[in-house]
Design a protein around this motif. Structure first.
Motif, PDB file in Angstrom:
ATOM      1  N   SER A  52       1.049  -1.145  -0.087  1.00  0.00           N
ATOM      2  CA  SER A  52       0.127   0.033  -0.066  1.00  0.00           C
ATOM      3  C   SER A  52       1.104   1.256  -0.101  1.00  0.00           C
ATOM      4  O   SER A  52       0.625   2.282  -0.821  1.00  0.00           O
ATOM      5  N   ASN A  53       1.796   1.344   1.102  1.00  0.00           N
ATOM      6  CA  ASN A  53       2.701   2.460   0.748  1.00  0.00           C
ATOM      7  C   ASN A  53       3.623   2.522  -0.527  1.00  0.00           C
ATOM      8  O   ASN A  53       3.929   3.703  -0.922  1.00  0.00           O
ATOM      9  N   PHE A  54       4.070   1.330  -0.989  1.00  0.00           N
ATOM     10  CA  PHE A  54       4.761   1.561  -2.072  1.00  0.00           C
ATOM     11  C   PHE A  54       4.026   2.437  -3.427  1.00  0.00           C
ATOM     12  O   PHE A  54       4.411   3.135  -3.812  1.00  0.00           O
ATOM     13  N   TYR A  55       2.894   1.936  -3.533  1.00  0.00           N
ATOM     14  CA  TYR A  55       2.084   2.260  -4.729  1.00  0.00           C
ATOM     15  C   TYR A  55       1.497   3.625  -4.561  1.00  0.00           C
ATOM     16  O   TYR A  55       1.616   4.786  -5.495  1.00  0.00           O
ATOM     17  N   LYS A  56       1.292   3.938  -3.299  1.00  0.00           N
ATOM     18  CA  LYS A  56       0.743   5.017  -2.991  1.00  0.00           C
ATOM     19  C   LYS A  56       1.471   6.266  -2.748  1.00  0.00           C
ATOM     20  O   LYS A  56       1.145   7.294  -3.291  1.00  0.00           O
ATOM     21  N   ASP A  57       2.752   5.887  -2.518  1.00  0.00           N
ATOM     22  CA  ASP A  57       3.957   6.888  -2.375  1.00  0.00           C
ATOM     23  C   ASP A  57       4.184   7.323  -3.707  1.00  0.00           C
ATOM     24  O   ASP A  57       4.666   8.469  -4.131  1.00  0.00           O
ATOM     25  N   ILE A  58       4.200   6.377  -4.680  1.00  0.00           N
ATOM     26  CA  ILE A  58       4.550   6.831  -6.199  1.00  0.00           C
ATOM     27  C   ILE A  58       3.411   7.766  -6.632  1.00  0.00           C
ATOM     28  O   ILE A  58       3.769   8.619  -7.499  1.00  0.00           O
ATOM     29  N   GLU A  59       2.316   7.401  -6.308  1.00  0.00           N
ATOM     30  CA  GLU A  59       1.406   8.240  -6.887  1.00  0.00           C
ATOM     31  C   GLU A  59       1.219   9.635  -6.368  1.00  0.00           C
ATOM     32  O   GLU A  59       0.704  10.605  -7.007  1.00  0.00           O
ATOM     33  N   ARG A  60       1.340   9.592  -5.026  1.00  0.00           N
ATOM     34  CA  ARG A  60       1.595  11.142  -4.166  1.00  0.00           C
ATOM     35  C   ARG A  60       2.760  11.896  -5.015  1.00  0.00           C
ATOM     36  O   ARG A  60       2.827  13.011  -4.781  1.00  0.00           O
ATOM     37  N   ASN A  61       3.795  11.105  -5.092  1.00  0.00           N
ATOM     38  CA  ASN A  61       4.969  11.925  -5.287  1.00  0.00           C
ATOM     39  C   ASN A  61       5.544  11.656  -6.881  1.00  0.00           C
ATOM     40  O   ASN A  61       6.476  11.396  -7.295  1.00  0.00           O
ATOM     41  N   LYS A  62       4.399  11.602  -7.813  1.00  0.00           N
ATOM     42  CA  LYS A  62       4.464  11.326  -9.292  1.00  0.00           C
ATOM     43  C   LYS A  62       5.443  12.239  -9.791  1.00  0.00           C
ATOM     44  O   LYS A  62       6.240  11.995 -10.664  1.00  0.00           O
ATOM     45  N   GLN A  63       5.571  13.500  -9.298  1.00  0.00           N
ATOM     46  CA  GLN A  63       6.466  14.520 -10.188  1.00  0.00           C
ATOM     47  C   GLN A  63       7.835  14.178  -9.878  1.00  0.00           C
ATOM     48  O   GLN A  63       8.643  14.251 -10.891  1.00  0.00           O
ATOM     49  N   ARG A  64       8.156  13.948  -8.442  1.00  0.00           N
ATOM     50  CA  ARG A  64       9.557  13.443  -8.354  1.00  0.00           C
ATOM     51  C   ARG A  64      10.032  12.250  -9.261  1.00  0.00           C
ATOM     52  O   ARG A  64      10.971  12.108  -9.521  1.00  0.00           O
ATOM     53  N   TYR A  65       8.929  11.323  -8.821  1.00  0.00           N
ATOM     54  CA  TYR A  65       9.409  10.086  -9.925  1.00  0.00           C
ATOM     55  C   TYR A  65       9.512  10.153 -11.137  1.00  0.00           C
ATOM     56  O   TYR A  65      10.469   9.548 -11.920  1.00  0.00           O
ATOM     57  N   PHE A  66       8.528  11.183 -12.110  1.00  0.00           N
ATOM     58  CA  PHE A  66       8.887  11.330 -13.480  1.00  0.00           C
ATOM     59  C   PHE A  66      10.126  12.397 -13.691  1.00  0.00           C
ATOM     60  O   PHE A  66      10.968  12.020 -14.727  1.00  0.00           O
ATOM     61  N   PHE A  67      10.473  12.978 -12.599  1.00  0.00           N
ATOM     62  CA  PHE A  67      11.913  13.731 -12.646  1.00  0.00           C
ATOM     63  C   PHE A  67      13.104  12.836 -12.903  1.00  0.00           C
ATOM     64  O   PHE A  67      14.015  12.774 -13.397  1.00  0.00           O
ATOM     65  N   ALA A  68      12.833  11.720 -11.931  1.00  0.00           N
ATOM     66  CA  ALA A  68      13.829  10.760 -12.033  1.00  0.00           C
ATOM     67  C   ALA A  68      14.084   9.964 -13.524  1.00  0.00           C
ATOM     68  O   ALA A  68      15.262   9.580 -13.687  1.00  0.00           O
ATOM     69  N   LEU A  69      12.802   9.468 -13.901  1.00  0.00           N
ATOM     70  CA  LEU A  69      12.907   8.758 -15.311  1.00  0.00           C
ATOM     71  C   LEU A  69      13.280   9.814 -16.103  1.00  0.00           C
ATOM     72  O   LEU A  69      13.945   9.256 -17.069  1.00  0.00           O
ATOM     73  N   GLY A  70      13.110  10.927 -16.224  1.00  0.00           N
ATOM     74  CA  GLY A  70      13.437  11.870 -17.274  1.00  0.00           C
ATOM     75  C   GLY A  70      15.040  12.088 -17.096  1.00  0.00           C
ATOM     76  O   GLY A  70      15.578  12.627 -18.095  1.00  0.00           O
ATOM     77  N   ASN A  71      15.706  11.721 -16.112  1.00  0.00           N
ATOM     78  CA  ASN A  71      16.968  12.079 -15.864  1.00  0.00           C
ATOM     79  C   ASN A  71      17.889  10.786 -16.135  1.00  0.00           C
ATOM     80  O   ASN A  71      18.884  10.522 -15.764  1.00  0.00           O
ATOM     81  N   GLY A  72      17.131   9.813 -16.787  1.00  0.00           N
ATOM     82  CA  GLY A  72      17.674   8.570 -17.255  1.00  0.00           C
ATOM     83  C   GLY A  72      17.570   7.380 -16.194  1.00  0.00           C
ATOM     84  O   GLY A  72      18.145   6.120 -16.565  1.00  0.00           O
ATOM     85  N   ALA A  73      16.940   7.484 -15.307  1.00  0.00           N
ATOM     86  CA  ALA A  73      16.816   6.365 -14.340  1.00  0.00           C
ATOM     87  C   ALA A  73      15.714   5.523 -14.942  1.00  0.00           C
ATOM     88  O   ALA A  73      14.904   5.516 -15.566  1.00  0.00           O
ATOM     89  N   THR A  74      16.265   4.015 -14.508  1.00  0.00           N
ATOM     90  CA  THR A  74      15.308   2.964 -14.674  1.00  0.00           C
ATOM     91  C   THR A  74      13.930   2.879 -13.939  1.00  0.00           C
ATOM     92  O   THR A  74      14.220   3.687 -12.774  1.00  0.00           O
ATOM     93  N   VAL A  75      13.078   2.063 -14.359  1.00  0.00           N
ATOM     94  CA  VAL A  75      12.033   1.953 -13.271  1.00  0.00           C
ATOM     95  C   VAL A  75      12.566   1.771 -12.208  1.00  0.00           C
ATOM     96  O   VAL A  75      12.050   2.193 -10.761  1.00  0.00           O
ATOM     97  N   TYR A  76      13.385   0.620 -11.950  1.00  0.00           N
ATOM     98  CA  TYR A  76      13.916  -0.042 -10.682  1.00  0.00           C
ATOM     99  C   TYR A  76      14.616   1.202  -9.941  1.00  0.00           C
ATOM    100  O   TYR A  76      14.422   1.210  -8.720  1.00  0.00           O
ATOM    101  N   GLU A  77      15.413   1.955 -10.429  1.00  0.00           N
ATOM    102  CA  GLU A  77      16.119   2.824 -10.091  1.00  0.00           C
ATOM    103  C   GLU A  77      15.277   4.083  -9.425  1.00  0.00           C
ATOM    104  O   GLU A  77      15.270   4.647  -8.457  1.00  0.00           O
ATOM    105  N   ALA A  78      14.209   4.432 -10.142  1.00  0.00           N
ATOM    106  CA  ALA A  78      13.431   5.563  -9.829  1.00  0.00           C
ATOM    107  C   ALA A  78      12.454   4.802  -8.653  1.00  0.00           C
ATOM    108  O   ALA A  78      11.971   5.917  -8.032  1.00  0.00           O
ATOM    109  N   THR A  79      12.041   3.706  -8.583  1.00  0.00           N
ATOM    110  CA  THR A  79      11.209   3.326  -7.727  1.00  0.00           C
ATOM    111  C   THR A  79      11.863   2.819  -6.350  1.00  0.00           C
ATOM    112  O   THR A  79      11.427   2.646  -5.196  1.00  0.00           O
TER     113      THR A  79
END
Length: 263
Positions: A148-175
């Motif tokens: 519950s915490n894992f997916y809801k934290d990603i949803e709440r912090n989606k901009q930070r997560y997208f920023f990590a992806l935009g800087n070349g991070a893989t899904v594993y690295e971003a999560t």
């Protein structure tokens, strides 16, 4: 040591009177938990009495296939509980959660019965079903918190997560930060209990063994072993649940699918 004192039906009825204290507090402070308290008490009583009857037959027949089948039934029930309590889509998560719970609990249970207890028959109901249920119950709680915490934290912090992806991070690295926080949240209750056991309180397994006539030293050794097994089971189940569900929870661009959440 003397055998455990039985509780008569009248005494059990007297025990139910203790429920009035949280109900009165709920009324005084407007907690609005009276209905949930009563329903949970009724469900607990019915489920435990049914389980007592089932255990009688499991112990009596003690068939390997029956004991394994019953543990799989408990795992299936736990899957419904984990997904339902996490607010996630049942169809998308049922099989990843099932395999994560099954693999983690069977690994720890086999190790406990074969290596620690050195049983001749590791599938005997007295240990396989009872200890399996104890491990599964704690893994269930950890899974609910972790996933519950894992997916809801990603949803709440989606901009930070997208920023990590935009800087070349893989899904594993971003999560990874969210995975780390989910594991910490899931393991913290068990670690806190381990840190205070013996001084602040006596845990259920140790108390049950002492009441059943076992020596305090034997009960302590069992409790230490089961606590370590519980910590391992929770950590494995939460990690595997998140890793197994990640494959179908993100699209090819690493974006979290919105249909993973329950409507």
């Amino acid at each position: 040591m003397e055998p455990t004192t039985d509780i008569s039906l009248f005494s059990l009825a007297m025990a139910y009177l203790l429920i009035f204290f949280p109900i009165i507090l709920s009324y005084i402070f407007n907690l609005k938990i009276t209905r949930d308290t009563l329903i949970s008490t009724i469900r607990m009583s019915i489920q435990l009495f049914i389980m007592s009857l089932i255990l009688v037959y499991l112990f009596q027949f003690d068939y390997t296939w029956l004991n394994i089948g019953w543990l799989f039934f408990m795992i299936s029930f736990a899957v419904f509980r984990v997904i339902g309590s996490s607010g996630l889509n049942f169809k998308r998560f049922i099989w990843p959660v099932f395999f994560a719970l099954a693999i983690s609990n069977f690994i720890v249970l086999f190790y406990f019965d074969f290596i620690i207890l050195r049983l001749d028959d590791i599938f005997t109901a007295r240990y396989f079903v009872v200890l399996g249920g104890m491990l599964l119950g704690n893994a269930l709680t950890g899974d609910i918190i972790g996933i519950s915490n894992f997916y809801k934290d990603i949803e709440r912090n989606k901009q930070r997560y997208f920023f990590a992806l935009g800087n070349g991070a893989t899904v594993y690295e971003a999560t990874l930060p969210y995975l780390r926080n989910a594991l910490i949240s899931a393991l913290r209750p068990t670690i806190a209990s381990m840190a205070t056991v013996g001084i602040v309180y006596l845990p259920g397994m140790m108390t049950g063994q002492i009441l059943g006539g076992a020596s305090p030293q034997t009960a302590i050794k069992y409790q230490i072993a089961i606590y370590v097994a519980i910590l391992t089971s929770v950590s494995l189940s939460v990690t595997l649940t998140i890793l197994f569900t990640m494959k179908s929870s993100f699209d090819e661009y690493g974006i979290l699918r919105q249909d993973i959440f329950k409507k």
